[in-house]
Design an enzyme around this catalytic site. Sequence first.
Site, short mmCIF file in Angstrom:
data_model
loop_
_atom_site.label_atom_id
_atom_site.label_comp_id
_atom_site.label_asym_id
_atom_site.label_seq_id
_atom_site.Cartn_x
_atom_site.Cartn_y
_atom_site.Cartn_z
CG HIS A 1 -6.29 -1.56 0.51
ND1 HIS A 1 -5.50 -1.33 -0.59
CD2 HIS A 1 -5.65 -0.98 1.55
CE1 HIS A 1 -4.43 -0.64 -0.23
NE2 HIS A 1 -4.49 -0.41 1.07
CB SER B 1 -0.96 -0.04 1.18
OG SER B 1 -1.97 0.94 1.07
CG ASP C 1 -7.47 -1.79 -3.18
OD1 ASP C 1 -7.86 -0.75 -2.62
OD2 ASP C 1 -6.28 -2.17 -3.15
#
Length: 314
Positions: free
Chosen positions: A284, A158, A254
Amino acid sequence: MISSPSDQIHPSLRPLAAAASMKPGMAQLSHHESRAEMAARTAARLPGPHIDTVLDLSIPGPGGDIPLRLYIPKDAPGVTVAFHGGGWLMGNLDSFDAVCRNLARDSGLAVVSVDYRLAPEHPFPAAIADAWAASYWVARHGHEHGLNTSRMAVFGESAGGNLAAVVCLLARDNAGPALLAQALVYPATDARLQADALSRYAEGFMQRKEDVLHAFRTYALDHGVPPSEWKLSPLLATSHAGLPPALVVTAECDAVRDDGEAYAMKLAEAGVPTTCVRYQGMLHTFYSMRGKLDAAAVAQRQVADMLRNAIAGT
Protein backbone atom coordinates in the site's frame (compact mmCIF):
# COMPACT_ATOMS: atom_id res chain seq x y z
CA MET A 1 13.01 -24.12 4.35
CA ILE A 2 10.03 -22.05 5.46
CA SER A 3 9.72 -18.68 3.76
CA SER A 4 8.93 -15.59 5.78
CA PRO A 5 5.99 -13.31 5.00
CA SER A 6 8.41 -10.64 3.80
CA ASP A 7 9.44 -12.92 0.93
CA GLN A 8 6.22 -11.87 -0.81
CA ILE A 9 7.36 -8.25 -0.80
CA HIS A 10 9.35 -6.96 -3.76
CA PRO A 11 13.03 -6.84 -2.73
CA SER A 12 13.24 -3.08 -3.21
CA LEU A 13 10.43 -2.58 -0.69
CA ARG A 14 11.58 -4.99 2.03
CA PRO A 15 13.75 -2.44 3.87
CA LEU A 16 10.83 0.00 3.91
CA ALA A 17 8.47 -2.64 5.30
CA ALA A 18 11.04 -3.69 7.92
CA ALA A 19 11.58 -0.11 9.04
CA ALA A 20 7.82 0.52 9.23
CA SER A 21 7.34 -2.57 11.40
CA MET A 22 9.59 -1.00 14.04
CA LYS A 23 7.54 2.20 14.25
CA PRO A 24 4.05 2.92 15.53
CA GLY A 25 1.37 2.83 12.87
CA MET A 26 -1.45 5.25 12.24
CA ALA A 27 -3.61 3.53 14.86
CA GLN A 28 -1.02 4.33 17.56
CA LEU A 29 -0.52 7.96 16.55
CA SER A 30 -2.66 11.01 17.00
CA HIS A 31 -4.04 12.46 13.80
CA HIS A 32 -1.65 15.39 14.23
CA GLU A 33 1.32 13.00 14.41
CA SER A 34 0.07 11.03 11.40
CA ARG A 35 -0.23 14.20 9.37
CA ALA A 36 3.25 15.32 10.37
CA GLU A 37 4.66 11.96 9.28
CA MET A 38 2.91 12.21 5.92
CA ALA A 39 4.32 15.72 5.46
CA ALA A 40 7.81 14.37 6.15
CA ARG A 41 7.36 11.56 3.61
CA THR A 42 6.09 14.06 1.06
CA ALA A 43 9.11 16.31 1.57
CA ALA A 44 11.44 13.35 0.96
CA ARG A 45 9.90 12.45 -2.41
CA LEU A 46 10.99 13.69 -5.79
CA PRO A 47 8.93 16.68 -6.96
CA GLY A 48 6.63 16.25 -9.91
CA PRO A 49 7.26 17.70 -13.37
CA HIS A 50 6.57 21.24 -14.55
CA ILE A 51 3.02 21.83 -15.77
CA ASP A 52 2.10 24.80 -17.95
CA THR A 53 -0.42 26.25 -15.50
CA VAL A 54 -0.85 25.40 -11.82
CA LEU A 55 -3.50 27.35 -9.95
CA ASP A 56 -4.61 27.19 -6.31
CA LEU A 57 -8.11 28.42 -5.54
CA SER A 58 -11.01 27.83 -3.17
CA ILE A 59 -14.63 27.15 -3.99
CA PRO A 60 -17.73 27.28 -1.79
CA GLY A 61 -18.51 23.97 -0.11
CA PRO A 62 -21.14 22.56 2.24
CA GLY A 63 -18.86 23.04 5.26
CA GLY A 64 -16.84 26.05 4.16
CA ASP A 65 -14.45 26.74 1.33
CA ILE A 66 -12.83 23.75 -0.40
CA PRO A 67 -9.23 24.29 -1.57
CA LEU A 68 -8.46 23.01 -5.07
CA ARG A 69 -5.27 22.83 -7.10
CA LEU A 70 -5.62 22.91 -10.87
CA TYR A 71 -2.93 21.46 -13.15
CA ILE A 72 -3.59 22.53 -16.72
CA PRO A 73 -1.35 21.35 -19.56
CA LYS A 74 -1.58 23.29 -22.81
CA ASP A 75 -4.54 22.19 -24.97
CA ALA A 76 -5.79 19.68 -22.38
CA PRO A 77 -8.69 17.77 -24.01
CA GLY A 78 -10.47 17.03 -20.74
CA VAL A 79 -10.19 17.01 -16.96
CA THR A 80 -9.73 14.47 -14.17
CA VAL A 81 -10.96 15.26 -10.66
CA ALA A 82 -8.49 13.69 -8.21
CA PHE A 83 -8.86 12.64 -4.56
CA HIS A 84 -5.82 11.97 -2.37
CA GLY A 85 -5.32 9.07 0.02
CA GLY A 86 -4.62 9.10 3.75
CA GLY A 87 -7.37 7.07 5.39
CA TRP A 88 -9.73 10.09 5.40
CA LEU A 89 -7.52 11.33 8.29
CA MET A 90 -4.53 12.88 6.55
CA GLY A 91 -3.31 14.07 3.18
CA ASN A 92 -3.70 17.35 1.34
CA LEU A 93 -2.88 19.15 -1.90
CA ASP A 94 0.85 18.97 -1.21
CA SER A 95 0.93 15.27 -0.39
CA PHE A 96 -0.75 14.56 -3.75
CA ASP A 97 1.12 17.17 -5.76
CA ALA A 98 3.72 14.96 -7.45
CA VAL A 99 1.12 12.31 -8.35
CA CYS A 100 -1.15 14.93 -9.90
CA ARG A 101 1.70 16.59 -11.80
CA ASN A 102 2.74 13.25 -13.25
CA LEU A 103 -0.86 12.45 -14.17
CA ALA A 104 -1.27 15.78 -15.95
CA ARG A 105 2.00 15.35 -17.85
CA ASP A 106 1.52 11.69 -18.76
CA SER A 107 -2.13 12.01 -19.78
CA GLY A 108 -2.18 15.54 -21.20
CA LEU A 109 -5.38 16.08 -19.20
CA ALA A 110 -6.08 18.83 -16.73
CA VAL A 111 -6.19 17.57 -13.15
CA VAL A 112 -8.19 19.12 -10.31
CA SER A 113 -6.95 17.97 -6.89
CA VAL A 114 -9.50 18.29 -4.09
CA ASP A 115 -8.50 19.11 -0.49
CA TYR A 116 -11.57 17.59 1.17
CA ARG A 117 -12.23 17.84 4.91
CA LEU A 118 -10.61 15.23 7.16
CA ALA A 119 -11.66 13.21 10.18
CA PRO A 120 -11.69 13.22 13.14
CA GLU A 121 -12.52 16.93 12.99
CA HIS A 122 -14.92 16.31 10.11
CA PRO A 123 -16.20 12.73 10.10
CA PHE A 124 -18.42 11.02 7.51
CA PRO A 125 -20.00 12.31 5.31
CA ALA A 126 -17.91 15.52 5.16
CA ALA A 127 -15.30 14.11 2.77
CA ILE A 128 -18.01 12.83 0.43
CA ALA A 129 -19.88 16.12 0.54
CA ASP A 130 -16.72 17.99 -0.44
CA ALA A 131 -15.76 15.49 -3.14
CA TRP A 132 -19.21 15.72 -4.67
CA ALA A 133 -19.37 19.52 -4.39
CA ALA A 134 -15.96 19.86 -6.05
CA SER A 135 -16.88 17.50 -8.89
CA TYR A 136 -20.12 19.39 -9.46
CA TRP A 137 -18.26 22.73 -9.39
CA VAL A 138 -15.76 21.51 -12.00
CA ALA A 139 -18.62 20.45 -14.27
CA ARG A 140 -20.40 23.80 -13.87
CA HIS A 141 -17.55 26.29 -13.51
CA GLY A 142 -14.35 24.64 -14.70
CA HIS A 143 -14.69 26.29 -18.11
CA GLU A 144 -14.11 29.63 -16.40
CA HIS A 145 -10.53 28.46 -15.81
CA GLY A 146 -10.01 27.00 -19.27
CA LEU A 147 -11.01 23.42 -18.48
CA ASN A 148 -12.83 21.28 -21.04
CA THR A 149 -15.57 20.14 -18.69
CA SER A 150 -17.52 18.31 -21.39
CA ARG A 151 -15.05 15.44 -20.96
CA MET A 152 -14.53 14.51 -17.30
CA ALA A 153 -13.17 11.58 -15.32
CA VAL A 154 -12.31 10.85 -11.69
CA PHE A 155 -9.24 9.34 -10.02
CA GLY A 156 -8.52 8.43 -6.41
CA GLU A 157 -5.96 6.61 -4.30
CA SER A 158 -6.91 4.53 -1.22
CA ALA A 159 -9.47 6.60 0.74
CA GLY A 160 -9.53 8.84 -2.31
CA GLY A 161 -10.42 5.79 -4.39
CA ASN A 162 -13.39 5.28 -2.10
CA LEU A 163 -14.46 8.88 -2.71
CA ALA A 164 -13.99 8.59 -6.48
CA ALA A 165 -16.15 5.46 -6.54
CA VAL A 166 -18.86 7.17 -4.49
CA VAL A 167 -18.77 10.26 -6.73
CA CYS A 168 -19.42 8.00 -9.74
CA LEU A 169 -22.43 6.46 -8.01
CA LEU A 170 -23.76 9.89 -7.04
CA ALA A 171 -23.26 11.22 -10.56
CA ARG A 172 -25.19 8.29 -12.01
CA ASP A 173 -28.04 8.67 -9.54
CA ASN A 174 -28.24 12.45 -9.98
CA ALA A 175 -28.10 12.51 -13.78
CA GLY A 176 -24.64 14.01 -13.92
CA PRO A 177 -22.06 15.29 -14.12
CA ALA A 178 -21.28 12.91 -16.96
CA LEU A 179 -18.09 10.98 -16.19
CA LEU A 180 -16.22 9.07 -18.86
CA ALA A 181 -13.92 7.00 -16.64
CA GLN A 182 -12.88 6.15 -13.10
CA ALA A 183 -9.37 5.13 -12.06
CA LEU A 184 -9.22 3.66 -8.56
CA VAL A 185 -5.89 2.81 -6.92
CA TYR A 186 -6.23 0.29 -4.07
CA PRO A 187 -9.61 1.76 -3.09
CA ALA A 188 -11.21 1.04 0.29
CA THR A 189 -14.70 -0.18 -0.59
CA ASP A 190 -16.01 -2.40 2.22
CA ALA A 191 -16.39 -1.27 5.83
CA ARG A 192 -17.44 -4.74 6.99
CA LEU A 193 -13.69 -5.41 7.32
CA GLN A 194 -13.94 -9.16 6.76
CA ALA A 195 -11.79 -9.67 3.65
CA ASP A 196 -9.09 -12.32 3.68
CA ALA A 197 -6.30 -9.88 2.75
CA LEU A 198 -7.03 -7.84 5.86
CA SER A 199 -5.80 -10.74 8.00
CA ARG A 200 -3.24 -12.11 5.55
CA TYR A 201 -1.38 -8.79 5.48
CA ALA A 202 -2.20 -7.65 9.00
CA GLU A 203 1.41 -7.16 10.14
CA GLY A 204 4.75 -6.61 8.46
CA PHE A 205 3.49 -5.04 5.24
CA MET A 206 3.70 -1.37 6.20
CA GLN A 207 -0.03 -0.69 6.48
CA ARG A 208 -1.41 -2.79 9.33
CA LYS A 209 -4.84 -4.28 9.79
CA GLU A 210 -5.33 -2.11 12.87
CA ASP A 211 -4.56 0.98 10.77
CA VAL A 212 -7.35 0.09 8.35
CA LEU A 213 -9.78 -0.50 11.20
CA HIS A 214 -8.70 2.75 12.85
CA ALA A 215 -9.32 4.71 9.65
CA PHE A 216 -12.81 3.30 9.08
CA ARG A 217 -13.74 3.75 12.74
CA THR A 218 -12.43 7.29 13.07
CA TYR A 219 -14.01 8.36 9.80
CA ALA A 220 -17.41 6.69 10.14
CA LEU A 221 -18.02 3.55 12.18
CA ASP A 222 -17.51 5.19 15.58
CA HIS A 223 -20.00 7.88 14.57
CA GLY A 224 -22.93 5.52 14.15
CA VAL A 225 -22.54 4.90 10.43
CA PRO A 226 -23.35 1.25 9.64
CA PRO A 227 -20.87 -0.72 7.52
CA SER A 228 -23.69 -1.38 5.04
CA GLU A 229 -24.04 2.32 4.16
CA TRP A 230 -23.09 2.39 0.47
CA LYS A 231 -21.55 5.86 0.67
CA LEU A 232 -19.07 4.31 3.09
CA SER A 233 -18.95 0.89 1.40
CA PRO A 234 -19.49 1.46 -2.34
CA LEU A 235 -19.07 -2.30 -2.84
CA LEU A 236 -22.49 -2.65 -1.17
CA ALA A 237 -24.37 -0.23 -3.43
CA THR A 238 -27.66 -1.70 -4.66
CA SER A 239 -26.52 -1.54 -8.28
CA HIS A 240 -23.27 -0.84 -10.11
CA ALA A 241 -24.84 -0.72 -13.55
CA GLY A 242 -24.41 2.38 -15.65
CA LEU A 243 -21.14 3.48 -14.06
CA PRO A 244 -18.20 4.77 -16.12
CA PRO A 245 -15.51 2.38 -17.37
CA ALA A 246 -13.00 1.58 -14.66
CA LEU A 247 -9.37 0.79 -14.08
CA VAL A 248 -8.69 -0.67 -10.63
CA VAL A 249 -5.07 -0.98 -9.48
CA THR A 250 -4.25 -3.13 -6.45
CA ALA A 251 -1.08 -4.06 -4.57
CA GLU A 252 -0.47 -7.73 -3.78
CA CYS A 253 0.77 -7.24 -0.20
CA ASP A 254 -1.96 -4.87 0.94
CA ALA A 255 -4.61 -5.31 3.61
CA VAL A 256 -7.23 -3.61 1.38
CA ARG A 257 -6.25 -5.52 -1.77
CA ASP A 258 -9.44 -7.57 -1.75
CA ASP A 259 -11.57 -4.41 -1.51
CA GLY A 260 -10.38 -3.17 -4.88
CA GLU A 261 -10.57 -6.53 -6.58
CA ALA A 262 -14.05 -7.25 -5.24
CA TYR A 263 -15.18 -3.85 -6.47
CA ALA A 264 -13.74 -4.50 -9.91
CA MET A 265 -15.65 -7.78 -10.02
CA LYS A 266 -18.89 -6.03 -9.02
CA LEU A 267 -18.43 -3.48 -11.80
CA ALA A 268 -17.68 -6.15 -14.38
CA GLU A 269 -20.68 -8.23 -13.31
CA ALA A 270 -22.87 -5.13 -13.76
CA GLY A 271 -21.66 -4.72 -17.35
CA VAL A 272 -19.18 -1.91 -16.69
CA PRO A 273 -16.02 -2.19 -18.84
CA THR A 274 -13.43 -2.87 -16.15
CA THR A 275 -9.73 -3.66 -16.00
CA CYS A 276 -8.17 -4.79 -12.72
CA VAL A 277 -4.41 -5.04 -12.36
CA ARG A 278 -2.63 -6.48 -9.31
CA TYR A 279 0.97 -5.32 -8.90
CA GLN A 280 2.92 -8.25 -7.53
CA GLY A 281 5.07 -7.71 -4.46
CA MET A 282 3.82 -4.18 -3.95
CA LEU A 283 2.71 -2.52 -0.72
CA HIS A 284 0.00 0.00 0.00
CA THR A 285 1.24 3.49 -1.03
CA PHE A 286 3.60 2.09 -3.70
CA TYR A 287 1.80 4.17 -6.32
CA SER A 288 3.26 7.43 -5.00
CA MET A 289 6.88 6.17 -5.00
CA ARG A 290 7.73 7.20 -8.55
CA GLY A 291 11.40 7.96 -8.97
CA LYS A 292 12.32 5.28 -6.43
CA LEU A 293 10.22 2.37 -7.67
CA ASP A 294 9.80 1.30 -11.30
CA ALA A 295 6.38 -0.22 -10.63
CA ALA A 296 5.09 3.16 -9.46
CA ALA A 297 5.99 4.76 -12.78
CA VAL A 298 4.39 1.88 -14.68
CA ALA A 299 1.18 2.10 -12.63
CA GLN A 300 0.99 5.89 -12.95
CA ARG A 301 1.40 5.68 -16.73
CA GLN A 302 -1.22 2.95 -16.90
CA VAL A 303 -3.72 5.19 -15.11
CA ALA A 304 -2.78 8.14 -17.33
CA ASP A 305 -3.17 6.09 -20.52
CA MET A 306 -6.58 4.77 -19.48
CA LEU A 307 -7.91 8.21 -18.58
CA ARG A 308 -6.49 9.84 -21.71
CA ASN A 309 -8.00 7.16 -23.95
CA ALA A 310 -11.37 7.40 -22.21
CA ILE A 311 -11.42 11.17 -22.62
CA ALA A 312 -10.43 10.84 -26.28
CA GLY A 313 -13.07 8.18 -26.86
CA THR A 314 -10.56 5.59 -28.07
